[in-house]
Design an enzyme around this catalytic site. Sequence first.
Site, PDB file in Angstrom:
ATOM      1  N   ASN A   9       0.863  -1.179   0.000  1.00  0.00           N
ATOM      2  CA  ASN A   9       0.000   0.000   0.000  1.00  0.00           C
ATOM      3  C   ASN A   9       0.904   1.235   0.000  1.00  0.00           C
ATOM      4  OD1 ASN A   9      -1.799   2.056   0.541  1.00  0.00           O
ATOM      5  ND2 ASN A   9      -2.267   1.381   2.637  1.00  0.00           N
ATOM      6  N   LYS A  11       0.116   4.272  -0.336  1.00  0.00           N
ATOM      7  CA  LYS A  11      -0.533   5.473   0.211  1.00  0.00           C
ATOM      8  C   LYS A  11      -0.287   6.665  -0.738  1.00  0.00           C
ATOM      9  CE  LYS A  11      -0.133   3.399   4.709  1.00  0.00           C
ATOM     10  NZ  LYS A  11      -0.082   3.528   6.163  1.00  0.00           N
ATOM     11  N   HIS A  94      -9.499   1.423   4.668  1.00  0.00           N
ATOM     12  CA  HIS A  94      -8.236   1.596   5.395  1.00  0.00           C
ATOM     13  C   HIS A  94      -8.459   2.557   6.570  1.00  0.00           C
ATOM     14  CE1 HIS A  94      -4.163   2.790   6.380  1.00  0.00           C
ATOM     15  NE2 HIS A  94      -3.788   1.651   5.838  1.00  0.00           N
ATOM     16  N   GLU A  96      -6.866   4.972   7.618  1.00  0.00           N
ATOM     17  CA  GLU A  96      -6.659   6.392   7.285  1.00  0.00           C
ATOM     18  C   GLU A  96      -7.889   6.965   6.583  1.00  0.00           C
ATOM     19  OE1 GLU A  96      -2.887   5.718   5.361  1.00  0.00           O
ATOM     20  OE2 GLU A  96      -2.069   5.136   7.304  1.00  0.00           O
ATOM     21  N   GLU A 166      -5.364  -4.674  10.748  1.00  0.00           N
ATOM     22  CA  GLU A 166      -4.335  -3.668  10.979  1.00  0.00           C
ATOM     23  C   GLU A 166      -4.612  -2.919  12.279  1.00  0.00           C
ATOM     24  OE1 GLU A 166      -2.388  -2.488   7.013  1.00  0.00           O
ATOM     25  OE2 GLU A 166      -4.202  -1.303   7.176  1.00  0.00           O
ATOM     26  N   GLY A 172       2.618   2.388  10.689  1.00  0.00           N
ATOM     27  CA  GLY A 172       3.578   3.474  10.502  1.00  0.00           C
ATOM     28  C   GLY A 172       4.339   3.865  11.761  1.00  0.00           C
ATOM     29  N   SER A 213       3.463  -1.952  10.372  1.00  0.00           N
ATOM     30  CA  SER A 213       4.917  -2.044  10.551  1.00  0.00           C
ATOM     31  C   SER A 213       5.482  -3.422  10.192  1.00  0.00           C
ATOM     32  CB  SER A 213       5.313  -1.639  11.977  1.00  0.00           C
ATOM     33  OG  SER A 213       4.928  -0.298  12.225  1.00  0.00           O
TER      34      SER A 213
HETATM   35  P1  PGA Z   1       2.857   0.377   7.575  1.00  0.00           P
HETATM   36  O1  PGA Z   1       1.370   0.612   6.978  1.00  0.00           O
HETATM   37  O2  PGA Z   1       3.350  -0.935   7.005  1.00  0.00           O
HETATM   38  O3  PGA Z   1       3.654   1.558   7.116  1.00  0.00           O
HETATM   39  O4  PGA Z   1       2.708   0.298   9.058  1.00  0.00           O
HETATM   40  C1  PGA Z   1       0.478  -0.457   6.805  1.00  0.00           C
HETATM   41  C2  PGA Z   1      -0.823   0.043   6.244  1.00  0.00           C
HETATM   42  O5  PGA Z   1      -1.268   1.137   6.619  1.00  0.00           O
HETATM   43  O6  PGA Z   1      -1.458  -0.621   5.404  1.00  0.00           O
END
Ligand code: PGA
Length: 255
Positions: A9, A11, A94, A96, A166, A172, A213
């Site tokens: 992803n 983003k 997601h 976000e 998640e 992140g 992460s």
């Molecule tokens: P990350 O994000 O691997 O940077 O923690 C995962 C995601 O938001 O899908």
Amino acid sequence: MRRPVLAGNWKMNMTNSDAVDFVRAIRRGLNDVKGVERVLCPPFTALATIKELLSATEIGLGAQNMHWEEKGAYTGEIAPTMLKELCQYVILGHSERRAYFGETDEMVNRKIKAALAHALVPIVCVGETEAEYDAGETEQVVSGQVQGCLAGLAAGQVTGLIIAYEPIWAIGTGKAATPGAAGAVIGLTIRGTIARLYDEATAQAVRVQYGGSAKSDNIAEFMAHPDIDGALVGGASLKPDFVDLVRIAAETKGV
Ligand code: PGA
């Protein structure tokens, strides 16, 4: 037998030309990893270009969001019919999108139905916030999200989904969940909820990823858990190291 699936992803990262350079750099290595589905989810603006770059490969392509309507007066939105010409997967709900753009389980549910109607594979994200985790509400929150997102779907549709668990506090932050804890949420809460709503066969057929992460030096532990079928990878999917992550994931599953 659930086929493992790793998705990157990106983003809101990479211009079209950044994306071209990056995909050229990783495409051969990523294509050479067999036995797992590997999917890139760039921004909308790079989908058409990357589709061409991946045409002679087995690497899948996905979008990061989608509207549920087929077309119409929705300025700035992208319809399933548009994605259908470009890619095979779409990330939906997601955290976000939920946190910054007000997406609810009900909206995610509509999007899932629209994606399935257009033969796009939804990657449906669920997960608890840090406050919910601290309050011991993970099971209740995640189970509620699964139920809300799946409302009105037939068992045969549910088995076509990819669910990404998640925990929001792990996204992140560099602070991944432990594989045991994530595996328990996936096995007991996510598959448990699906078994209660449908049946055990459906719960065992649906693929569930871990996200938060995930990187090349922790992916093996996650993939070693029998209930974890892959990962949704953010930050670590923006570097060539993503190829190592996917290779290690495939090796760990022994495929
Ligand atoms: P990350 O994000 O691997 O940077 O923690 C995962 C995601 O938001 O899908």
